[in-house]
Design a protein around this motif. Sequence first.
Motif, PDB file in Angstrom:
ATOM      1  N   SER A   1       0.828  -1.201   0.000  1.00 56.18           N
ATOM      2  CA  SER A   1       0.000   0.000   0.000  1.00 56.18           C
ATOM      3  C   SER A   1       0.865   1.256   0.000  1.00 56.18           C
ATOM      4  N   ARG A   2       1.933   1.239   0.787  1.00 50.38           N
ATOM      5  CA  ARG A   2       2.835   2.398   0.825  1.00 50.38           C
ATOM      6  C   ARG A   2       3.505   2.604  -0.524  1.00 50.38           C
ATOM      7  N   TRP A   3       3.906   1.481  -1.133  1.00 50.04           N
ATOM      8  CA  TRP A   3       4.592   1.589  -2.424  1.00 50.04           C
ATOM      9  C   TRP A   3       3.681   2.180  -3.489  1.00 50.04           C
ATOM     10  N   THR A   4       2.449   1.683  -3.562  1.00 47.75           N
ATOM     11  CA  THR A   4       1.513   2.212  -4.554  1.00 47.75           C
ATOM     12  C   THR A   4       1.164   3.659  -4.261  1.00 47.75           C
ATOM     13  N   SER A   5       1.140   4.026  -2.972  1.00 46.53           N
ATOM     14  CA  SER A   5       0.881   5.423  -2.615  1.00 46.53           C
ATOM     15  C   SER A   5       2.004   6.323  -3.107  1.00 46.53           C
ATOM     16  N   ASP A   6       3.255   5.856  -2.918  1.00 44.10           N
ATOM     17  CA  ASP A   6       4.403   6.621  -3.412  1.00 44.10           C
ATOM     18  C   ASP A   6       4.359   6.747  -4.934  1.00 44.10           C
ATOM     19  N   LEU A   7       3.982   5.669  -5.610  1.00 40.82           N
ATOM     20  CA  LEU A   7       3.894   5.694  -7.069  1.00 40.82           C
ATOM     21  C   LEU A   7       2.831   6.688  -7.515  1.00 40.82           C
ATOM     22  N   SER A   8       1.728   6.716  -6.797  1.00 38.94           N
ATOM     23  CA  SER A   8       0.652   7.648  -7.131  1.00 38.94           C
ATOM     24  C   SER A   8       1.115   9.097  -6.975  1.00 38.94           C
ATOM     25  N   ARG A   9       1.849   9.385  -5.898  1.00 37.02           N
ATOM     26  CA  ARG A   9       2.368  10.738  -5.687  1.00 37.02           C
ATOM     27  C   ARG A   9       3.315  11.141  -6.813  1.00 37.02           C
ATOM     28  N   TRP A  10       4.154  10.215  -7.212  1.00 35.00           N
ATOM     29  CA  TRP A  10       5.096  10.512  -8.301  1.00 35.00           C
ATOM     30  C   TRP A  10       4.341  10.793  -9.600  1.00 35.00           C
ATOM     31  N   ALA A  11       3.351   9.940  -9.914  1.00 37.58           N
ATOM     32  CA  ALA A  11       2.600  10.106 -11.156  1.00 37.58           C
ATOM     33  C   ALA A  11       1.877  11.459 -11.183  1.00 37.58           C
ATOM     34  N   GLU A  12       1.282  11.822 -10.060  1.00 35.83           N
ATOM     35  CA  GLU A  12       0.582  13.110  -9.989  1.00 35.83           C
ATOM     36  C   GLU A  12       1.546  14.267 -10.229  1.00 35.83           C
ATOM     37  N   ALA A  13       2.734  14.180  -9.633  1.00 35.96           N
ATOM     38  CA  ALA A  13       3.719  15.249  -9.795  1.00 35.96           C
ATOM     39  C   ALA A  13       4.190  15.354 -11.245  1.00 35.96           C
ATOM     40  N   ARG A  14       4.405  14.204 -11.906  1.00 35.89           N
ATOM     41  CA  ARG A  14       4.874  14.236 -13.290  1.00 35.89           C
ATOM     42  C   ARG A  14       3.788  14.764 -14.223  1.00 35.89           C
ATOM     43  N   LEU A  15       2.531  14.384 -13.964  1.00 37.06           N
ATOM     44  CA  LEU A  15       1.430  14.854 -14.791  1.00 37.06           C
ATOM     45  C   LEU A  15       1.241  16.362 -14.655  1.00 37.06           C
ATOM     46  N   LYS A  16       1.372  16.865 -13.416  1.00 34.04           N
ATOM     47  CA  LYS A  16       1.279  18.310 -13.204  1.00 34.04           C
ATOM     48  C   LYS A  16       2.396  19.052 -13.923  1.00 34.04           C
ATOM     49  N   ALA A  17       3.551  18.380 -14.052  1.00 31.30           N
ATOM     50  CA  ALA A  17       4.693  18.996 -14.742  1.00 31.30           C
ATOM     51  C   ALA A  17       4.555  18.915 -16.258  1.00 31.30           C
ATOM     52  N   GLY A  18       3.468  18.272 -16.736  1.00 30.27           N
ATOM     53  CA  GLY A  18       3.226  18.194 -18.170  1.00 30.27           C
ATOM     54  C   GLY A  18       3.830  16.982 -18.851  1.00 30.27           C
TER      55      GLY A  18
END
Length: 487
Positions: free
Chosen positions: A418-435
């Motif tokens: 669960s922690r790993w997928t949460s970290d992955l989700s945070r990374w994906a959100e940050a990259r998407l916001k960066a375009g």
Amino acid sequence: MNVSANDHANPGNPAPRLWVIDDDQAIRWVLERALATTDFQVESFAEVASAQGRLDRGDRPDVIFSDIRMPGEDGLTFLTRLAEEHPEIPVVIMTAHSDLESAVGAFEKGAFDYLAKPFDIDEAVRLAERAFDASRERSSRVASDQDAGEPTSELIGNAPAMQEIFRAIGRLARSSVTVLINGESGTGKELVARALHRHSQRRSGPFVALNTAAIPKDLLESELFGHEKGAFTGASAQRRGRFEQAQGGTLFLDEIGDMPLELQTRLLRVLSDGHFYRVGGTSLIKSDVRVIAATHQRLEDLVKEGRFREDLFHRLNVIRLKLPALRERVEDIPQLMRFFLARAAEELSVPVKTLTPKAEARLCEYPWPGNVRELENIARWLTVMAPGNEIGVDDLPDTVRQGAEGGEAGVGEDQLLSRWTSDLSRWAEARLKAGDEDLLATAGPAFERTLLQAALAHTGGHKQKAAALIGWGRNTVTRKLKELGEH
């Protein structure tokens, strides 16, 4: 009988003369005071030119301490000339840049020894006295060209144990003696083997590596010695083995402790006689190969258990190098992490991430069971997964955060996932916001590389076992290693 500096304290013998060449006034002052207590007559110079001028006028000290990096002529250039013109004068090289290339470069240029700054005063005094003994005996070191090959930058560190490794590599530079490297998995045994080759007289020859634990037993003999066409089912053509491939160079045999007993006998014969036959062959082949072996096991224990030949152990154990575990050189962790973060950023074409002081401290508290290899994997993970350019404690993997706090006791697998997928989700959100687009092109290889490296580390490099753990076929592992640029 050697003559020490203290033997010259009486009026009948002149005090031994030592020159200190360093642009740092504090270093000159400290050495002057420390060495004066041992009856050395010390003179200091702020640059090479002044000392060279005295030499040109016929003045000769008994010992020279010289910095490497100074304004004007550098210490290694001076050392090269000194070794040619005055090989009887022992030179101790000093540097604040504690890396492999400085250490080996100093020895290759003919240095008597190498002193890393900041140094212990007592150690400096002992070095001066040893160098003076060598001066009295007129021992000299032959200068050789400094290797122009690419540096092995992973071999860095200021820890005393690593400095000893650097010194050993320098001292072995002119020798083709067999070396046995001991160290836990992930400590960099192959890096040391490559450095020994690169700084040896065989550097123009090939460096061939073979992990004996990663090759099925029924194929290992052919892998080592080659085979003739028709030697066994599937041998459709003649094949040169690793010994032939390494002719004139170095053969690195990793995890030698896992070699089957019957092959140990063949290896011993090659090391003893310098000849071998291909599998199914009748032509004797001469071997001109330097063998460097490595293992994470204690071969002495394997000998007692009857799993390793005692005569082969003694043949391999001519010079032994013991690599420290990363937890034994904690002071090197920040420097290593910065290096791996920079390299990961270059590989991925992204900005280099930096560590906050608290994150750096947390990394130093973690026990690093996977050693430097695990540290490198974490650096890659952080480069991909950390959302910002500054890495804080919360950005570190849970294994590191929890391990530094006392382990993952009480944390279940579901929670870790669960922690790993949460970290992955945070990374994906940050990259998407960066375009960013096509996130899988970045995350997919990183995910596969992480699984693959963890499995290989767990199995000691055994590809077939690693493949089974991941759920891939062995051919898939081999293909993925090539695609991901892994060895």
